[in-house]
Design a protein around this motif. Structure first.
Motif, PDB file in Angstrom:
ATOM      1  N   CYS A 164      56.288  37.644  86.946  1.00 33.07           N
ATOM      2  CA  CYS A 164      57.692  38.345  86.384  1.00 33.07           C
ATOM      3  C   CYS A 164      57.701  38.046  84.837  1.00 33.07           C
ATOM      4  O   CYS A 164      58.265  36.831  84.782  1.00 33.07           O
ATOM      5  CB  CYS A 164      58.764  37.868  87.228  1.00 33.07           C
ATOM      6  SG  CYS A 164      59.023  38.785  88.960  1.00 33.07           S
ATOM      7  N   GLN A 165      57.208  38.680  84.103  1.00 32.08           N
ATOM      8  CA  GLN A 165      57.168  38.786  82.744  1.00 32.08           C
ATOM      9  C   GLN A 165      58.238  39.141  82.041  1.00 32.08           C
ATOM     10  O   GLN A 165      59.116  40.025  82.459  1.00 32.08           O
ATOM     11  CB  GLN A 165      55.941  39.192  82.254  1.00 32.08           C
ATOM     12  CG  GLN A 165      54.467  38.541  82.427  1.00 32.08           C
ATOM     13  CD  GLN A 165      53.532  39.306  81.801  1.00 32.08           C
ATOM     14  OE1 GLN A 165      53.417  39.386  80.253  1.00 32.08           O
ATOM     15  NE2 GLN A 165      52.383  39.957  82.449  1.00 32.08           N
ATOM     16  N   MET A 166      58.743  38.718  80.861  1.00 30.57           N
ATOM     17  CA  MET A 166      59.832  39.052  79.787  1.00 30.57           C
ATOM     18  C   MET A 166      59.540  39.106  78.630  1.00 30.57           C
ATOM     19  O   MET A 166      58.755  37.940  78.005  1.00 30.57           O
ATOM     20  CB  MET A 166      61.069  38.096  80.279  1.00 30.57           C
ATOM     21  CG  MET A 166      62.247  38.885  79.259  1.00 30.57           C
ATOM     22  SD  MET A 166      63.924  38.058  79.860  1.00 30.57           S
ATOM     23  CE  MET A 166      64.902  38.930  79.051  1.00 30.57           C
ATOM     24  N   TRP A 167      59.244  40.369  77.902  1.00 27.97           N
ATOM     25  CA  TRP A 167      59.089  40.430  76.449  1.00 27.97           C
ATOM     26  C   TRP A 167      60.461  40.831  75.723  1.00 27.97           C
ATOM     27  O   TRP A 167      61.311  41.606  76.284  1.00 27.97           O
ATOM     28  CB  TRP A 167      58.102  41.350  76.110  1.00 27.97           C
ATOM     29  CG  TRP A 167      56.659  40.977  76.414  1.00 27.97           C
ATOM     30  CD1 TRP A 167      56.241  41.005  77.793  1.00 27.97           C
ATOM     31  CD2 TRP A 167      55.869  40.543  75.271  1.00 27.97           C
ATOM     32  NE1 TRP A 167      54.944  40.503  77.350  1.00 27.97           N
ATOM     33  CE2 TRP A 167      54.517  40.193  76.170  1.00 27.97           C
ATOM     34  CE3 TRP A 167      55.716  40.517  73.946  1.00 27.97           C
ATOM     35  CZ2 TRP A 167      53.307  39.988  75.489  1.00 27.97           C
ATOM     36  CZ3 TRP A 167      54.548  39.912  73.562  1.00 27.97           C
ATOM     37  CH2 TRP A 167      53.554  39.728  74.241  1.00 27.97           C
ATOM     38  N   THR A 168      60.607  40.254  74.435  1.00 26.52           N
ATOM     39  CA  THR A 168      61.815  40.960  73.714  1.00 26.52           C
ATOM     40  C   THR A 168      60.935  41.679  72.532  1.00 26.52           C
ATOM     41  O   THR A 168      59.870  41.122  72.144  1.00 26.52           O
ATOM     42  CB  THR A 168      62.692  39.988  73.064  1.00 26.52           C
ATOM     43  OG1 THR A 168      61.935  38.780  72.315  1.00 26.52           O
ATOM     44  CG2 THR A 168      63.262  39.156  74.136  1.00 26.52           C
ATOM     45  N   VAL A 169      61.690  42.711  71.970  1.00 22.21           N
ATOM     46  CA  VAL A 169      61.200  43.643  70.836  1.00 22.21           C
ATOM     47  C   VAL A 169      62.263  43.582  69.872  1.00 22.21           C
ATOM     48  O   VAL A 169      63.387  43.610  70.222  1.00 22.21           O
ATOM     49  CB  VAL A 169      61.070  44.795  71.506  1.00 22.21           C
ATOM     50  CG1 VAL A 169      60.671  45.788  70.151  1.00 22.21           C
ATOM     51  CG2 VAL A 169      59.769  44.755  72.438  1.00 22.21           C
ATOM     52  N   ARG A 170      61.854  43.000  68.680  1.00 24.56           N
ATOM     53  CA  ARG A 170      62.668  42.742  67.370  1.00 24.56           C
ATOM     54  C   ARG A 170      63.658  43.934  67.487  1.00 24.56           C
ATOM     55  O   ARG A 170      63.161  45.234  67.073  1.00 24.56           O
ATOM     56  CB  ARG A 170      61.870  42.403  66.415  1.00 24.56           C
ATOM     57  CG  ARG A 170      62.677  42.169  64.939  1.00 24.56           C
ATOM     58  CD  ARG A 170      61.671  41.887  63.889  1.00 24.56           C
ATOM     59  NE  ARG A 170      60.746  42.809  63.650  1.00 24.56           N
ATOM     60  CZ  ARG A 170      60.873  43.940  62.903  1.00 24.56           C
ATOM     61  NH1 ARG A 170      62.069  44.020  62.469  1.00 24.56           N
ATOM     62  NH2 ARG A 170      59.942  44.763  62.641  1.00 24.56           N
ATOM     63  N   GLY A 171      64.774  43.725  66.936  1.00 25.94           N
ATOM     64  CA  GLY A 171      65.795  44.855  66.884  1.00 25.94           C
ATOM     65  C   GLY A 171      67.092  44.040  66.216  1.00 25.94           C
ATOM     66  O   GLY A 171      67.605  43.005  66.572  1.00 25.94           O
ATOM     67  N   PRO A 172      67.887  44.846  65.407  1.00 28.72           N
ATOM     68  CA  PRO A 172      69.095  44.344  64.866  1.00 28.72           C
ATOM     69  C   PRO A 172      70.453  44.245  66.085  1.00 28.72           C
ATOM     70  O   PRO A 172      70.060  45.236  66.700  1.00 28.72           O
ATOM     71  CB  PRO A 172      69.250  45.381  63.714  1.00 28.72           C
ATOM     72  CG  PRO A 172      68.954  46.618  64.048  1.00 28.72           C
ATOM     73  CD  PRO A 172      67.382  46.088  64.863  1.00 28.72           C
ATOM     74  N   LEU A 173      71.306  43.254  65.540  1.00 32.42           N
ATOM     75  CA  LEU A 173      72.416  43.736  66.428  1.00 32.42           C
ATOM     76  C   LEU A 173      73.055  45.156  66.100  1.00 32.42           C
ATOM     77  O   LEU A 173      73.130  45.617  65.116  1.00 32.42           O
ATOM     78  CB  LEU A 173      73.398  42.719  66.205  1.00 32.42           C
ATOM     79  CG  LEU A 173      73.011  41.282  66.541  1.00 32.42           C
ATOM     80  CD1 LEU A 173      74.059  40.171  66.050  1.00 32.42           C
ATOM     81  CD2 LEU A 173      73.281  41.042  68.032  1.00 32.42           C
ATOM     82  N   VAL A 174      73.714  45.669  67.249  1.00 30.76           N
ATOM     83  CA  VAL A 174      74.311  46.838  66.826  1.00 30.76           C
ATOM     84  C   VAL A 174      75.468  46.927  66.121  1.00 30.76           C
ATOM     85  O   VAL A 174      75.720  47.985  65.371  1.00 30.76           O
ATOM     86  CB  VAL A 174      74.806  47.528  68.588  1.00 30.76           C
ATOM     87  CG1 VAL A 174      75.834  48.868  68.354  1.00 30.76           C
ATOM     88  CG2 VAL A 174      73.701  47.445  69.283  1.00 30.76           C
ATOM     89  N   ASN A 175      76.345  45.995  66.006  1.00 35.50           N
ATOM     90  CA  ASN A 175      77.278  45.757  65.161  1.00 35.50           C
ATOM     91  C   ASN A 175      77.295  44.293  64.954  1.00 35.50           C
ATOM     92  O   ASN A 175      76.883  43.417  65.803  1.00 35.50           O
ATOM     93  CB  ASN A 175      78.595  46.584  65.247  1.00 35.50           C
ATOM     94  CG  ASN A 175      79.215  46.217  66.544  1.00 35.50           C
ATOM     95  OD1 ASN A 175      79.319  45.068  66.909  1.00 35.50           O
ATOM     96  ND2 ASN A 175      79.292  47.307  67.112  1.00 35.50           N
ATOM     97  N   GLN A 176      78.081  43.784  64.091  1.00 36.21           N
ATOM     98  CA  GLN A 176      78.474  42.338  63.725  1.00 36.21           C
ATOM     99  C   GLN A 176      79.031  41.560  65.161  1.00 36.21           C
ATOM    100  O   GLN A 176      78.759  40.184  65.125  1.00 36.21           O
ATOM    101  CB  GLN A 176      79.310  42.044  62.667  1.00 36.21           C
ATOM    102  CG  GLN A 176      78.549  42.552  61.237  1.00 36.21           C
ATOM    103  CD  GLN A 176      79.706  42.129  59.979  1.00 36.21           C
ATOM    104  OE1 GLN A 176      80.730  41.956  60.155  1.00 36.21           O
ATOM    105  NE2 GLN A 176      79.029  41.993  58.777  1.00 36.21           N
ATOM    106  N   THR A 177      79.861  42.348  65.755  1.00 36.58           N
ATOM    107  CA  THR A 177      80.440  41.402  66.841  1.00 36.58           C
ATOM    108  C   THR A 177      79.693  41.676  68.312  1.00 36.58           C
ATOM    109  O   THR A 177      80.022  41.348  69.132  1.00 36.58           O
ATOM    110  CB  THR A 177      82.024  41.802  67.002  1.00 36.58           C
ATOM    111  OG1 THR A 177      82.029  43.293  67.167  1.00 36.58           O
ATOM    112  CG2 THR A 177      82.518  41.532  65.862  1.00 36.58           C
ATOM    113  N   SER A 178      78.747  42.723  68.137  1.00 39.55           N
ATOM    114  CA  SER A 178      78.269  42.945  69.328  1.00 39.55           C
ATOM    115  C   SER A 178      77.284  42.225  70.023  1.00 39.55           C
ATOM    116  O   SER A 178      76.514  41.202  69.217  1.00 39.55           O
ATOM    117  CB  SER A 178      77.357  44.314  69.074  1.00 39.55           C
ATOM    118  OG  SER A 178      76.567  44.763  70.449  1.00 39.55           O
ATOM    119  N   ARG A 179      76.936  42.006  71.256  1.00 40.35           N
ATOM    120  CA  ARG A 179      76.179  41.249  72.034  1.00 40.35           C
ATOM    121  C   ARG A 179      74.700  41.947  72.288  1.00 40.35           C
ATOM    122  O   ARG A 179      73.923  41.653  73.229  1.00 40.35           O
ATOM    123  CB  ARG A 179      76.562  40.653  73.124  1.00 40.35           C
ATOM    124  CG  ARG A 179      77.012  41.768  74.356  1.00 40.35           C
ATOM    125  CD  ARG A 179      77.713  40.953  75.534  1.00 40.35           C
ATOM    126  NE  ARG A 179      77.946  41.939  76.441  1.00 40.35           N
ATOM    127  CZ  ARG A 179      78.646  41.698  77.482  1.00 40.35           C
ATOM    128  NH1 ARG A 179      79.459  40.444  77.522  1.00 40.35           N
ATOM    129  NH2 ARG A 179      79.026  42.417  78.659  1.00 40.35           N
TER     130      ARG A 179
END
Length: 382
Positions: free
Chosen positions: A53-68
C-alpha cells in the motif's frame, strides 16, 4: 491488481474523503491480494509510504492561507507516478483537472477509470458565482457543470455516488454509468456505551452531567455553513427552556471566528481537531445530540459515526443526508438558523436515550465498510 486512488480533497487533519481512503486501504490490505496506490497533494513530490500500500504526494500550494487542503498542480509529476506504477484501476475522488489527466492516461494505457462523487462541485461553483454575478448565473453555471461532468464520465467505467438523491440529480443531467455505493463506518471504534461509561466520559471531558450536550463535528468553513451554525447557537440560547452545552469539534479557515464566538458564549466550547478516531468517538458517546448545519453535503459520514454511538441527529430536510438517518421526522424543514434551532430544541425536550440501540442496529445493518468495499472490488474486478 493495482488500484490507484487520487484526489485533491485529502488532508492529514481528517475529513470524510480521508476516512474513506484509509478504510479502503485497510480493507484491501486485510481482505484482498490487491495492491493500493494513493496519490494526494503535498508540499513536495515524494513517496512517503512503500510496500503493498503505497502513498505518494504531488507538490502543490495550499488552497488559501488558512486551508488544510492543497491543489494538485504539478500534473507532469502526477503522470510520472502513473507511468512508473502503472495501476490497473484509477479512481479520482474529485472531478477537477487531475481527474481529467488521469482519465486520459488510463484510457491510453487500457486501465479502468472511475470517479467517486464525494462532493457536489456545482454547489461550490454556485456559491462563488452567485456572490459576484447574482442569481441570473445559476442556470448557466449548472449547465456548464453538467456538461463537464458528462464529458468526464463518458470516458470512464463508472461514477460511484454515495446517495440515491445525488444519483438522481446526476442522472437527470445525463451523467452516464452511475453506481450507487453508500459509504460506511468503523463500528468497532464508533459504538454505544453504558450510562455509567457516559458519565465517566462526561467527567473526563469536563462536561456537566446534568444538562443536554449538543455536538457539532466538522470543518469550520463557509461550505459547511459555519456562520449558520453560530446563528443557530445564538437562537437556541433564546429558545431553549432547559440548560444545554454546545461543543464544536473541528478546525478550518473560520476557526478564529469560532474561537471568538465561543469565548463570548458561556454555553459553548470549541475542541481542536481530533486526529484519533477513538478520541472523537468519546465525544459522540458523551453527547446527547448531533447537530449538522450543512446544506451542501453529498453524504455525511459524521451522521454514521454519531448514530453508531447511539447519538440522534438533527439536520435539514430535503437533502442527501436523509438517507443516512434513522429518523428525520424532527429535522428542520426550512433551511434557516431559526428553523434548525427550533428543531434542536424540540429534540432536546424529548430526548431520553431510548433509541440508542435502534440507531446502532440501523447503522450496522446498512452502513458497513465491508459491504461498501466488497461491492466496489467486485465492480473493479468485473
Amino acid at each position: 491488481m493495482k488500484i490507484c486512488d487520487l484526489t485533491q480533497m485529502y488532508s492529514s487533519q481528517g475529513g470524510g474523503v480521508r476516512s474513506y481512503l484509509l478504510a479502503k486501504r485497510a480493507y484491501i490490505r486485510e481482505h484482498t491480494s490487491h495492491q493500493h496506490l494513493l496519490i494526494v497533494p503535498g508540499s513536495r513530490t515524494e513517496q512517503i509510504e512503500g510496500g503493498r500500500c503505497q502513498m505518494w504526494t504531488v507538490r502543490g500550494p495550499l488552497v488559501n492561507q488558512t486551508s488544510r487542503y492543497r491543489w494538485m498542480l504539478d500534473l507532469p509529476a502526477l503522470l510520472r507516478i502513473l507511468y512508473l506504477e502503472r495501476p490497473d484501476v484509477v479512481e479520482s475522488g474529485d472531478p477537477y483537472h487531475a481527474a481529467l489527466v488521469s482519465r486520459n492516461w488510463a484510457n491510453r494505457r487500457g486501465s479502468k477509470f472511475y470517479m467517486f462523487y464525494h462532493s457536489h462541485f456545482p454547489d461550490a461553483l454556485l456559491r462563488t458565482v452567485l456572490k459576484f454575478a447574482g442569481p441570473w448565473a445559476r442556470s448557466v453555471t449548472e449547465q456548464l457543470a453538467a456538461d463537464y461532468l458528462r464529458h468526464l464520465a463518458t470516458g470512464g467505467h463508472g461514477v460511484f455516488v454515495g446517495s440515491r438523491h445525488l444519483t438522481q440529480v446526476l442522472g437527470a443531467w445525463g451523467v452516464p454509468r452511475l453506481i450507487h455505493l453508500p459509504l460506511g463506518v468503523d463500528t468497532t471504534c464508533f459504538h454505544t456505551v453504558t450510562e455509567e461509561r457516559k458519565r465517566e466520559l462526561r467527567r473526563k471531558l469536563n462536561l456537566p452531567e446534568d444538562v443536554r450536550v449538543v455536538l457539532y463535528v466538522g470543518r469550520f468553513s463557509p461550505d459547511k455553513d459555519t456562520t449558520l451554525l453560530l446563528r443557530c447557537w445564538q437562537r437556541m440560547q433564546e429558545m431553549a427552556e432547559k440548560k444545554w452545552v454546545g461543543v464544536m469539534v473541528g478546525d478550518g479557515q473560520m476557526k478564529p471566528m469560532v474561537e471568538t464566538f465561543t469565548r463570548t458564549h458561556d454555553c459553548l466550547r470549541m475542541v481542536p481537531f481530533l486526529k484519533e478516531s477513538k478520541e472523537l468517538a468519546e465525544w459522540y458517546q458523551a453527547a446527547d445530540l448531533l447537530i449538522h448545519p450543512g446544506r451542501w453535503e453529498t453524504f455525511g459520514l459524521v451522521l454514521l459515526e454519531a448514530q453508531a454511538c447511539g447519538l440522534p441527529v438533527v439536520a435539514f430536510r430535503g437533502g442527501a443526508m436523509e438517507e443516512q438517518a434513522y429518523d428525520v421526522s424532527q429535522w428542520a424543514k426550512e433551511r434557516s438558523s431559526d428553523s434548525l434551532a427550533e428543531a434542536v430544541c424540540r429534540r432536546m425536550e424529548r430526548e431520553t436515550g431510548a433509541e440508542k440501540d435502534q440507531l446502532r442496529t440501523f447503522i450496522e445493518r446498512k452502513f458497513s465498510w465491508q459491504q461498501t468495499f466488497a461491492r466496489q472490488m467486485a465492480e473493479y474486478e468485473a
